[in-house]
Design a protein around this motif. Structure first.
Motif, PDB file in Angstrom:
ATOM      1  N   ASP A 101       0.890  -1.163   0.000  1.00 46.68           N
ATOM      2  CA  ASP A 101       0.000   0.000   0.000  1.00 46.68           C
ATOM      3  C   ASP A 101       0.930   1.215   0.000  1.00 46.68           C
ATOM      4  N   LEU A 102       1.110   1.823  -1.164  1.00 50.03           N
ATOM      5  CA  LEU A 102       2.205   2.778  -1.326  1.00 50.03           C
ATOM      6  C   LEU A 102       1.991   4.088  -0.581  1.00 50.03           C
ATOM      7  N   TRP A 103       0.732   4.538  -0.464  1.00 54.37           N
ATOM      8  CA  TRP A 103       0.544   5.845   0.191  1.00 54.37           C
ATOM      9  C   TRP A 103      -0.830   5.877   0.835  1.00 54.37           C
ATOM     10  N   ASN A 104      -0.862   6.048   2.145  1.00 52.28           N
ATOM     11  CA  ASN A 104      -2.120   6.125   2.872  1.00 52.28           C
ATOM     12  C   ASN A 104      -2.707   7.530   2.791  1.00 52.28           C
ATOM     13  N   GLU A 105      -3.953   7.613   2.311  1.00 52.27           N
ATOM     14  CA  GLU A 105      -4.697   8.875   2.243  1.00 52.27           C
ATOM     15  C   GLU A 105      -3.820  10.047   1.809  1.00 52.27           C
ATOM     16  N   PRO A 106      -3.259   9.961   0.600  1.00 48.06           N
ATOM     17  CA  PRO A 106      -2.303  10.989   0.161  1.00 48.06           C
ATOM     18  C   PRO A 106      -2.878  12.395   0.091  1.00 48.06           C
ATOM     19  N   ASP A 107      -4.200  12.505  -0.049  1.00 48.80           N
ATOM     20  CA  ASP A 107      -4.806  13.843  -0.113  1.00 48.80           C
ATOM     21  C   ASP A 107      -5.498  14.220   1.192  1.00 48.80           C
ATOM     22  N   ASN A 108      -5.091  13.622   2.298  1.00 47.27           N
ATOM     23  CA  ASN A 108      -5.634  14.022   3.599  1.00 47.27           C
ATOM     24  C   ASN A 108      -4.979  15.345   4.011  1.00 47.27           C
ATOM     25  N   PRO A 109      -5.771  16.388   4.288  1.00 52.00           N
ATOM     26  CA  PRO A 109      -5.181  17.704   4.567  1.00 52.00           C
ATOM     27  C   PRO A 109      -4.650  17.880   5.976  1.00 52.00           C
ATOM     28  N   ALA A 110      -4.859  16.901   6.878  1.00 48.70           N
ATOM     29  CA  ALA A 110      -4.367  16.990   8.260  1.00 48.70           C
ATOM     30  C   ALA A 110      -4.692  18.355   8.870  1.00 48.70           C
ATOM     31  N   LYS A 111      -5.974  18.690   8.900  1.00 46.15           N
ATOM     32  CA  LYS A 111      -6.396  20.020   9.340  1.00 46.15           C
ATOM     33  C   LYS A 111      -6.051  20.308  10.798  1.00 46.15           C
ATOM     34  N   GLN A 112      -5.849  19.276  11.590  1.00 46.86           N
ATOM     35  CA  GLN A 112      -5.488  19.501  12.991  1.00 46.86           C
ATOM     36  C   GLN A 112      -4.115  20.154  13.128  1.00 46.86           C
ATOM     37  N   TYR A 113      -3.331  20.116  12.055  1.00 46.13           N
ATOM     38  CA  TYR A 113      -1.984  20.704  12.082  1.00 46.13           C
ATOM     39  C   TYR A 113      -1.917  21.885  11.114  1.00 46.13           C
ATOM     40  N   ARG A 114      -2.919  22.745  11.160  1.00 51.42           N
ATOM     41  CA  ARG A 114      -2.989  23.845  10.192  1.00 51.42           C
ATOM     42  C   ARG A 114      -1.781  24.775  10.281  1.00 51.42           C
ATOM     43  N   ASP A 115      -1.096  24.834  11.436  1.00 46.50           N
ATOM     44  CA  ASP A 115       0.044  25.742  11.572  1.00 46.50           C
ATOM     45  C   ASP A 115       1.309  25.187  10.927  1.00 46.50           C
ATOM     46  N   THR A 116       1.382  23.870  10.738  1.00 41.52           N
ATOM     47  CA  THR A 116       2.594  23.270  10.186  1.00 41.52           C
ATOM     48  C   THR A 116       2.356  22.517   8.887  1.00 41.52           C
ATOM     49  N   GLU A 117       1.092  22.295   8.523  1.00 40.55           N
ATOM     50  CA  GLU A 117       0.780  21.618   7.267  1.00 40.55           C
ATOM     51  C   GLU A 117       1.063  22.548   6.091  1.00 40.55           C
ATOM     52  N   ARG A 118       1.590  21.997   5.016  1.00 46.68           N
ATOM     53  CA  ARG A 118       1.921  22.798   3.841  1.00 46.68           C
ATOM     54  C   ARG A 118       0.665  23.159   3.057  1.00 46.68           C
ATOM     55  N   ALA A 119       0.583  24.393   2.611  1.00 40.45           N
ATOM     56  CA  ALA A 119      -0.541  24.817   1.783  1.00 40.45           C
ATOM     57  C   ALA A 119      -0.481  24.167   0.405  1.00 40.45           C
ATOM     58  N   ASP A 120       0.726  23.820  -0.056  1.00 38.09           N
ATOM     59  CA  ASP A 120       0.895  23.232  -1.387  1.00 38.09           C
ATOM     60  C   ASP A 120       1.049  21.718  -1.340  1.00 38.09           C
ATOM     61  N   LYS A 121       0.659  21.112  -0.239  1.00 35.34           N
ATOM     62  CA  LYS A 121       0.870  19.671  -0.064  1.00 35.34           C
ATOM     63  C   LYS A 121       0.219  18.835  -1.165  1.00 35.34           C
ATOM     64  N   LEU A 122      -1.036  19.116  -1.507  1.00 31.29           N
ATOM     65  CA  LEU A 122      -1.742  18.283  -2.465  1.00 31.29           C
ATOM     66  C   LEU A 122      -1.071  18.325  -3.838  1.00 31.29           C
ATOM     67  N   ALA A 123      -0.611  19.481  -4.237  1.00 31.29           N
ATOM     68  CA  ALA A 123       0.065  19.589  -5.535  1.00 31.29           C
ATOM     69  C   ALA A 123       1.372  18.804  -5.533  1.00 31.29           C
ATOM     70  N   LEU A 124       2.108  18.883  -4.427  1.00 28.26           N
ATOM     71  CA  LEU A 124       3.374  18.154  -4.338  1.00 28.26           C
ATOM     72  C   LEU A 124       3.142  16.650  -4.318  1.00 28.26           C
ATOM     73  N   VAL A 125       2.126  16.209  -3.583  1.00 23.06           N
ATOM     74  CA  VAL A 125       1.829  14.780  -3.525  1.00 23.06           C
ATOM     75  C   VAL A 125       1.333  14.276  -4.877  1.00 23.06           C
ATOM     76  N   ALA A 126       0.525  15.071  -5.563  1.00 28.40           N
ATOM     77  CA  ALA A 126       0.030  14.666  -6.876  1.00 28.40           C
ATOM     78  C   ALA A 126       1.175  14.474  -7.866  1.00 28.40           C
ATOM     79  N   ASP A 127       2.251  15.228  -7.689  1.00 31.44           N
ATOM     80  CA  ASP A 127       3.431  15.069  -8.533  1.00 31.44           C
ATOM     81  C   ASP A 127       4.250  13.849  -8.127  1.00 31.44           C
ATOM     82  N   LEU A 128       4.333  13.588  -6.834  1.00 32.05           N
ATOM     83  CA  LEU A 128       5.204  12.533  -6.325  1.00 32.05           C
ATOM     84  C   LEU A 128       4.575  11.144  -6.406  1.00 32.05           C
TER      85      LEU A 128
END
Length: 378
Positions: A192-219
């Protein structure tokens, strides 16, 4: 972005000794045909399992780091899983464990495979995860936050490494190194290569990347290519968990990648029976075997007794969350992040077994044994 933990020079230098160039995209993605995936699935027993992390581990790092890896406990807990009628577990790994000590890490993963095999259990290993804390760090892990669900779980790769071009080579070697080591091992179920790759982890809004989904979609497509380059005999997957799946016009970019790249289709659903059954129907268009790699939220009417019969009737694999109540504290519900609980909830949200190994609800274990045809041991 501001970095909390920089890569230590000795660690990066050691990892660099094993680094190889990152391959470019290939026109032939090597995905299994639907027929091949179907033949593979027909060869399996009905897969019934649980998400597993050792009860004394607060996250993936604590489970596998040398100072806290506990094979005796893992052996005892997987024995209980087998006695409960399970034949598979889903186990999370982490890229920092590879960076820390590739040889030792592979040895410990192999030890888990050995233990599981002795109990008739086949692991489904998860390599990356976008849930919870975006800033993982090696070393001693913090204690659980009182009354909070999965309070110290960490993302892989961490936010600081998602767009680090130099670190991408570490990620490549981690994927290729792990799958190459076990590519012919039939005791393993799959990757299972990636668990919930588009989960925004909203509980960590201060440290979560705003561009995370775009980076994960590329990777994510690159991770699939790296995995396929190893020639593993095991199927690859990454589970969809949110939004629309059946209509290509409405599904997210990342969900589209997951559905287009996976050999077997995996998904998460904590819905009540009607909604759960509808999710299975929504994925019928794929024509591929289905694995529900996360279910069970008792207070949401997603229970063993009302979900597992559906998965058997629909010939879908099913993994409850989770096996044993431990330091992850997933018997607390998700809303404990906003309002920590002072006492244990009734019913428990997740987890099949209590801290002493006894079933939280004996009727759940009886249901598993009855539906799998694995009688209660003497």
């Amino acid at each position: 972005m501001r970095r909390r933990t920089a890569l230590k020079a000795p660690l990066l230098a050691a990892a660099a000794m094993t680094l190889t160039p990152v391959p470019r995209a290939s026109a032939d993605d090597g995905r299994w045909s639907a027929d091949r995936a179907g033949r593979w699935y027909q060869q399996q027993d009905w897969l019934v399992g649980a998400n597993y992390i050792a009860g004394n581990a607060v996250n993936q790092l604590e489970m596998f780091q040398p100072g806290t890896f506990d094979p005796r406990r893992i052996d005892a807990e997987l024995r209980l899983a087998s006695l409960a009628g399970l034949n598979t577990v889903r186990v999370f790994l982490h890229d920092l464990l590879w960076l820390q000590d590739p040889t030792g890490f592979l040895r410990r993963v192999g030890h888990v495979v050995d233990i599981a095999s002795r109990h008739g259990i086949r692991p489904l290993f998860v390599l990356f995860d976008s849930c919870w804390d975006p800033l993982p760090a090696l070393g001693k892990q913090p204690a659980p936050r009182p009354g909070v669900h999965n309070s110290r779980w960490v993302q892989s790769p961490g936010a600081e490494n998602l767009d680090d071009r130099r670190y991408k080579r570490v990620l490549h070697d981690y994927v290729v190194g792990v799958l190459t080591r076990f590519r012919g091992d039939r005791r393993i179920l799959g990757w299972d290569l990636w668990n919930e790759p588009d989960n925004p982890a909203k509980q960590y809004r201060d440290t979560e990347r705003a561009d995370k989904l775009a980076l994960v979609a590329d990777l994510l497509p690159q991770v699939f290519r790296w995995a396929r380059s190893t020639g593993t005999i095991h199927p690859l997957t990454s589970g969809v968990w949110d939004g629309v799946w059946g209509d290509a016009r409405l599904r997210s970019e990342i969900a589209g990648i997951q559905l287009d790249q996976s050999d077997v289709i995996s998904f998460h659903s904590y819905d009540s029976p009607v909604g759960f059954d509808a999710r299975i129907s929504e994925l019928a268009f794929t024509g591929r075997p289905l694995l529900c790699t996360e279910y069970m939220a008792r207070s949401l009417d997603c229970t063993v007794e009302n979900i597992l019969p559906i998965t058997k009737r629909r010939n879908v694999a099913a993994y409850a969350w989770g096996l044993t109540a431990g330091k992850t504290q997933t018997y607390f519900p998700w809303d404990s992040w906003d309002r920590p609980y002072a006492t244990e909830p009734q019913p428990w949200f997740h987890d099949l077994l209590g801290r002493d190994g006894e079933p939280y609800r004996p009727a759940e274990i009886a249901t598993i044994r009855n539906l799998t045809g694995r009688p209660r041991p003497s």
